[in-house]
Design a protein around this motif. Structure first.
Motif, mmCIF file in Angstrom:
data_model
loop_
_atom_site.group_PDB
_atom_site.id
_atom_site.type_symbol
_atom_site.label_atom_id
_atom_site.label_comp_id
_atom_site.label_asym_id
_atom_site.label_seq_id
_atom_site.Cartn_x
_atom_site.Cartn_y
_atom_site.Cartn_z
ATOM 1 N N LYS A 113 0.829 -1.214 0.000
ATOM 2 C CA LYS A 113 0.000 0.000 0.000
ATOM 3 C C LYS A 113 0.859 1.259 0.000
ATOM 4 N N ALA A 114 1.952 1.231 0.752
ATOM 5 C CA ALA A 114 2.818 2.418 0.841
ATOM 6 C C ALA A 114 3.765 2.502 -0.346
ATOM 7 N N SER A 115 4.179 1.352 -0.874
ATOM 8 C CA SER A 115 5.073 1.267 -2.039
ATOM 9 C C SER A 115 6.340 2.114 -1.878
ATOM 10 N N PRO A 116 7.097 1.915 -0.788
ATOM 11 C CA PRO A 116 8.313 2.723 -0.570
ATOM 12 C C PRO A 116 9.504 2.212 -1.380
ATOM 13 N N ASP A 117 10.439 3.118 -1.635
ATOM 14 C CA ASP A 117 11.694 2.707 -2.249
ATOM 15 C C ASP A 117 12.480 1.856 -1.256
ATOM 16 N N LEU A 118 13.578 1.311 -1.716
ATOM 17 C CA LEU A 118 14.326 0.354 -0.917
ATOM 18 C C LEU A 118 14.833 0.932 0.403
ATOM 19 N N THR A 119 15.239 2.201 0.401
ATOM 20 C CA THR A 119 15.820 2.792 1.620
ATOM 21 C C THR A 119 14.940 3.873 2.240
ATOM 22 N N ASP A 120 13.724 4.046 1.733
ATOM 23 C CA ASP A 120 12.817 5.072 2.255
ATOM 24 C C ASP A 120 12.106 4.559 3.502
ATOM 25 N N VAL A 121 12.237 5.289 4.611
ATOM 26 C CA VAL A 121 11.569 4.882 5.853
ATOM 27 C C VAL A 121 10.488 5.880 6.272
ATOM 28 N N SER A 122 10.316 6.954 5.504
ATOM 29 C CA SER A 122 9.364 8.001 5.888
ATOM 30 C C SER A 122 7.927 7.505 5.894
ATOM 31 N N TRP A 123 7.641 6.453 5.136
ATOM 32 C CA TRP A 123 6.267 5.947 5.047
ATOM 33 C C TRP A 123 5.750 5.404 6.373
ATOM 34 N N LEU A 124 6.653 5.075 7.274
ATOM 35 C CA LEU A 124 6.233 4.559 8.574
ATOM 36 C C LEU A 124 5.446 5.594 9.370
ATOM 37 N N ASN A 125 5.731 6.876 9.119
ATOM 38 C CA ASN A 125 5.060 7.939 9.871
ATOM 39 C C ASN A 125 3.575 8.037 9.536
ATOM 40 N N LYS A 126 3.192 7.469 8.406
ATOM 41 C CA LYS A 126 1.795 7.567 7.973
ATOM 42 C C LYS A 126 0.951 6.385 8.446
ATOM 43 N N LEU A 127 1.588 5.422 9.082
ATOM 44 C CA LEU A 127 0.861 4.233 9.523
ATOM 45 C C LEU A 127 0.076 4.506 10.793
ATOM 46 N N ASN A 128 -1.099 3.924 10.859
ATOM 47 C CA ASN A 128 -1.931 4.060 12.052
ATOM 48 C C ASN A 128 -2.182 2.659 12.612
ATOM 49 N N LEU A 129 -1.176 2.157 13.318
ATOM 50 C CA LEU A 129 -1.241 0.805 13.858
ATOM 51 C C LEU A 129 -1.003 0.826 15.355
ATOM 52 N N ALA A 130 -1.514 -0.172 16.015
ATOM 53 C CA ALA A 130 -1.220 -0.328 17.446
ATOM 54 C C ALA A 130 0.284 -0.498 17.605
ATOM 55 N N SER A 131 0.821 0.020 18.683
ATOM 56 C CA SER A 131 2.274 0.016 18.862
ATOM 57 C C SER A 131 2.856 -1.392 18.850
ATOM 58 N N ALA A 132 2.145 -2.345 19.459
ATOM 59 C CA ALA A 132 2.651 -3.724 19.487
ATOM 60 C C ALA A 132 2.695 -4.307 18.078
ATOM 61 N N THR A 133 1.680 -4.011 17.285
ATOM 62 C CA THR A 133 1.637 -4.508 15.903
ATOM 63 C C THR A 133 2.749 -3.882 15.078
ATOM 64 N N LEU A 134 2.918 -2.567 15.227
ATOM 65 C CA LEU A 134 3.957 -1.862 14.483
ATOM 66 C C LEU A 134 5.347 -2.387 14.856
ATOM 67 N N LYS A 135 5.559 -2.614 16.130
ATOM 68 C CA LYS A 135 6.851 -3.120 16.600
ATOM 69 C C LYS A 135 7.157 -4.479 15.986
ATOM 70 N N GLU A 136 6.161 -5.347 15.942
ATOM 71 C CA GLU A 136 6.344 -6.688 15.388
ATOM 72 C C GLU A 136 6.661 -6.622 13.895
ATOM 73 N N ARG A 137 5.958 -5.752 13.179
ATOM 74 C CA ARG A 137 6.150 -5.686 11.729
ATOM 75 C C ARG A 137 7.489 -5.040 11.362
ATOM 76 N N ILE A 138 7.886 -4.026 12.106
ATOM 77 C CA ILE A 138 9.187 -3.408 11.839
ATOM 78 C C ILE A 138 10.312 -4.401 12.116
#
Length: 365
Positions: A113-138
């Motif tokens: 959905k975010a379609s980021p480039d290989l080294t782009d991490v800015s897309w994480l700021n747009k996510l609206n996920l529970a902290s535990a879920t975000l931590k697991e996925r990162i």
């Protein structure tokens, strides 16, 4: 001779067998993947050919006859997006189909959905996920990028220094005693078939999948006891409608004493000649209850009809726990009733209810 079958070797395909006192082990499809249907089908065909050649006395001990040419796809272009790197990494893993269909698929959808480039991490700021879920996925994405470094796709891990926000306390709003009364009244009016199911959820605080999977063999009406040891959950690798029977979420087994009114209710709904494996709670047609269908078609409508602010059916579990704490049941007892191994989850989620002090009295009058 023993049947030769392809096996999963770290995501690759391998054939292992013995012939003439010698052991053979090789990959018949260089660059092939065990989880690629076409590769696996070709490997099975080769395994059958080997068996037939052995039986016919035509086995090629050099194995050259059974090796396919290296796949052109082995010449993989260097990935330029995180999604491309993710797919390469996942294809190299030896993980269960269940894990691929859940955690790894959810991360892939998120990345897609975010379609980021290989080294782009800015897309994480747009996510609206529970902290535990975000931590697991990162954490999974970090592992993916670490693998990318070993493959020469990345020079450094752009996600290594990413830190997730701290856990926010859950805003748990259990049903009040009056709301419980209204919910039961609503089901009695609109969908009486499901009233026993809802009462059981409210009284026991079982996980929905545990109540759905409850069989009559799990209930001893003479002793007034129910054992919670299994659940009937969605088969994430299936078509969305299949269910699989498995243990409880935490692997616990707990024995709950049935209050008299709940025991009487279960006695009333137990069919004459019920088999031990028969489900206790079913749809009006005798099928297993689908929790998504139950929520959308019945639960939502009852709460709306009774003018109760919407909360998920899982709130019945919070309701049992919160009322148990209010009534002074020791935390160890509450944890047992809820199926937790210790009181840590109870304190984490319901700490604001435990030994809550009153504000000091000051002379402001």
């Amino acid at each position: 001779m023993r049947e030769i079958k392809p096996i999963n070797h770290n995501g690759n395909i391998q054939l292992k067998f013995s012939y003439g006192g010698k052991r053979y082990s090789f990959n018949p499809i260089p660059g092939g993947h065990y989880n690629t249907k076409r590769d696996l089908a070709n490997a099975r065909a080769i395994a059958t050919q080997i068996q037939n050649d052995i039986l016919a006395g035509n086995f090629d001990q050099t194995l050259n006859r059974y090796r396919l040419a290296p796949k052109k796809s082995q010449e993989v272009c260097k990935p330029t997006t995180l999604l491309q790197l993710w797919d390469l990494w996942v294809s190299s893993l030896d993980v269960s189909e269940s894990a691929r269909a859940t955690h790894y698929r959810w991360v892939r959808v998120m990345i897609s959905k975010a379609s980021p480039d290989l080294t782009d991490v800015s897309w994480l700021n747009k996510l609206n996920l529970a902290s535990a879920t975000l931590k697991e996925r990162i954490s999974l994405i970090k592992s993916c990028c670490s693998w990318g470094i070993t493959q020469g796709y990345l020079e450094s891990n752009p996600y290594q220094s990413i830190k997730t926000r701290g856990d926010k306390p859950k805003d748990i709003k259990p049903f009040t005693s009056e709301e419980v009364r209204l919910i039961i009244e609503g089901f009695d009016k609109l969908y009486p078939h499901y009233t026993p199911f809802v009462k059981f959820l409210l009284i026991t605080g079982c996980r929905t999948s545990e109540a759905i999977g409850l069989c009559w063999q799990h209930i001893d009406l003479l002793k007034g006891e129910v054992v919670i040891k299994e659940s009937l959950s969605k088969d994430v690798t299936g078509n969305g409608y299949q269910r699989i029977r498995k243990g409880t979420k935490t692997g616990d087994i707990r024995y709950l004493s049935l209050p008299d009114h709940l025991r009487s209710l279960l006695e009333e709904i137990k069919p004459v000649g019920a088999n031990p494996d028969d489900l206790v709670f079913t749809t009006p047609r005798g099928k297993h209850i689908d929790q998504d269908t139950f929520r959308k078609s019945y639960w939502v409508k009852v709460l709306k009809h009774q003018e109760i602010p919407y909360r998920k059916p899982y709130t019945t579990r919070h309701t049992m726990v919160s009322h148990a704490i209010d009534q002074g049941i020791p935390l160890t007892g509450v944890a047992y009733l809820a199926g937790h191994k210790d009181i840590s989850m109870i304190i984490k989620n319901y700490g604001h209810m435990i030994n809550r002090p009153e504000l000091p009295k000051l002379p402001i009058d």
